[in-house]
Design a protein around this motif. Sequence first.
Motif, short mmCIF file in Angstrom:
data_model
loop_
_atom_site.label_atom_id
_atom_site.label_comp_id
_atom_site.label_asym_id
_atom_site.label_seq_id
_atom_site.Cartn_x
_atom_site.Cartn_y
_atom_site.Cartn_z
N VAL A 145 -7.54 -7.55 5.75
CA VAL A 145 -7.59 -6.09 5.65
C VAL A 145 -8.96 -5.57 6.05
O VAL A 145 -9.07 -4.61 6.81
CB VAL A 145 -7.21 -5.63 4.23
CG1 VAL A 145 -7.30 -4.13 4.13
CG2 VAL A 145 -5.82 -6.09 3.89
N TYR B 209 -2.89 -6.55 -7.52
CA TYR B 209 -2.86 -6.74 -6.07
C TYR B 209 -3.14 -5.42 -5.35
O TYR B 209 -3.95 -5.36 -4.42
CB TYR B 209 -1.49 -7.30 -5.71
CG TYR B 209 -1.22 -7.44 -4.24
CD1 TYR B 209 -1.93 -8.34 -3.47
CD2 TYR B 209 -0.24 -6.67 -3.62
CE1 TYR B 209 -1.68 -8.48 -2.13
CE2 TYR B 209 0.02 -6.80 -2.28
CZ TYR B 209 -0.71 -7.70 -1.54
OH TYR B 209 -0.46 -7.82 -0.21
N VAL B 210 -2.47 -4.37 -5.84
CA VAL B 210 -2.62 -3.07 -5.17
C VAL B 210 -4.05 -2.55 -5.33
O VAL B 210 -4.65 -2.05 -4.36
CB VAL B 210 -1.59 -2.07 -5.75
CG1 VAL B 210 -1.95 -0.66 -5.40
CG2 VAL B 210 -0.21 -2.39 -5.23
N ALA C 10 2.38 1.73 -3.30
CA ALA C 10 1.39 2.19 -4.27
C ALA C 10 1.14 3.69 -4.11
O ALA C 10 1.07 4.42 -5.10
CB ALA C 10 0.08 1.43 -4.07
N ILE D 54 0.84 -1.19 0.00
CA ILE D 54 0.00 0.00 0.00
C ILE D 54 0.88 1.24 0.00
O ILE D 54 0.66 2.19 -0.76
CB ILE D 54 -0.94 -0.03 1.23
CG1 ILE D 54 -1.95 -1.15 1.09
CG2 ILE D 54 -1.67 1.30 1.36
CD1 ILE D 54 -2.79 -1.37 2.32
N ILE E 229 -6.16 -4.56 -2.94
CA ILE E 229 -5.94 -4.33 -1.51
C ILE E 229 -6.42 -2.93 -1.14
O ILE E 229 -6.95 -2.72 -0.03
CB ILE E 229 -4.46 -4.58 -1.13
CG1 ILE E 229 -4.39 -4.95 0.34
CG2 ILE E 229 -3.59 -3.39 -1.38
CD1 ILE E 229 -3.12 -5.61 0.73
N LEU E 230 -6.30 -1.98 -2.06
CA LEU E 230 -6.84 -0.64 -1.75
C LEU E 230 -8.36 -0.70 -1.68
O LEU E 230 -8.97 -0.02 -0.84
CB LEU E 230 -6.39 0.37 -2.80
CG LEU E 230 -4.93 0.79 -2.67
CD1 LEU E 230 -4.55 1.71 -3.79
CD2 LEU E 230 -4.69 1.48 -1.34
N VAL F 168 -9.02 -1.82 1.67
CA VAL F 168 -8.80 -0.77 2.67
C VAL F 168 -10.01 0.18 2.70
O VAL F 168 -10.52 0.54 3.77
CB VAL F 168 -7.50 -0.01 2.35
CG1 VAL F 168 -7.38 1.21 3.22
CG2 VAL F 168 -6.31 -0.91 2.55
#
Lengths: 180, 78, 253
Positions: free
Chosen positions: C88, C235-236, B58, B55, C239-240, C243
């Motif tokens: 997450v 992936y990013v 990114a 994260i 995962i964001l 989040v």
Amino acid sequence: MATETHDAVEGAAHAAESAGMPQLDFSTWGNQIFWLIVTLVVIYLILSKIALPRVGAVLADRAGTIANNIAAADELKQKAKDAEAAYDKALADARAEASSIVEATRAENAEKLKAATAEADAKIAAKTAEGEAAIAEIRAGAAVAAETVAREAAAEIVSAMGFKASDEEIAAGVSSRLKG
Amino acid sequence: MEGDIAELGKYIGVGLTAIGMGGAAMGVGNVAGNFLSGALRNPSAAASQTATLFIGMAFAEALGIFSFLVALLLMFAV
Amino acid sequence: MATEAHGAEEGSSLVFHPMDQFIVKPLFGGTEVHWYTITNVTLWMALTIVAVLALMVLGTSGKKQVPSRGQSMAEMAYGFVYKMVEDVSGKDGLRYFPYIFTLFMFIVFANVLGLLPMSFTTTSHFAVTVVLALAVFLGVTILGFVLHGTHFLGLFWVSSAPGPLRPVLAVIEIISYFVRPVSHSIRLAGNVMAGHAVIKVFAGFAAIAAVSPVSILAIVGMYGLEVLVAFIQAYVFTILTCVYLKDALHPAH
């Protein structure tokens, strides 16, 4: 020269316009968004209706199988432990029996030995007694003979000296001397 | 001639914008390097923090991508 | 006429233009692109669906206890995203797992298919990523308000900060909240586009004999990096999304 550069610049500008950044060509956005939504809906339906339940079921199934197998393995392990304990017990029993047999045999042998020893002792004692009796007899015999000899010698001596003495007197005197 | 000067300014601007990506490179390197030094101190906690690492990378990278985007816009759209 | 001029221009500088690979064009003739036109976008999105279908449905059709290679990959993807959502967003985030998994599978396959030579990369277009990011943004915001009502605004009011700072922080938080979809979408498209454009630039240099070995080596290196980027960006993005979903589910700052 001037016209050439002008043409080149115009050409470049034209190229930029036609190919510049296709991402910013908003006339194609509607098309892309439409097909994107179609794609996403199709993928969502495929995944949520078919794929995800299937994979989830397989994973749950496998977790169950693994848990079962682990339980079975534990059971087998327990069994093996029990078998080992039984084996140990049998071994200990056999050992105890063997040692008791050894003990009994040893005791028996000791008994036999004792009996034999006692017998031998008795025999020896008998022989000893016999010997002692013989010795006593011989000793008694010797004493009697000595008395007889002494009495005869005393009678000879008395007669030689010219005294007269009865046999009883001589015998009494010799035996009193022999005793005294 | 005016067009030439405009082109010149455009390409100089594009070149300057590309510098911004160097900043993003430093930022991403910083994130990764600090993660590594932290992970080597406490390797057992590293695995749980890889998501945070990505994260962070990114976010750091997004700004570089913005400058790249500005460069592209200058090149092709202005 | 336009294409002719374009071709002539190309001949003088590069063999091809690095951005040409991103042009949306109809597959079956014509030049007009209507919203229903079947274009190369349609083709590559359909291939993405086929790839997802092949991996997740055909790959798992055996439903084997001991997985085959395909099933093992499908399970790995499932477990990867499932664990990500669980770690997450928390347990209650798992309700939205199918949607997040859809996003992940679409992006990862679109990125990887886009790496094939002569292909078209759908995720390099802002139209695509903006829709993906806006869907996440709007979905998460609406979800937050539905679940928590006005309490959701507590996300912007940092109650642990000293009193006078709070309004300032609230402004910053609101700005950062609304920048989310922008960075979320541009990050994906920008990364993918940048990599492809750089590869094309090197490919253009490969036509010049003196530098062609260097540029071919550079293409190989960039390609490896792009494979990595294809996965990392998927992936990013995912995962964001997790989040942001966590913020909607548990807005307490």
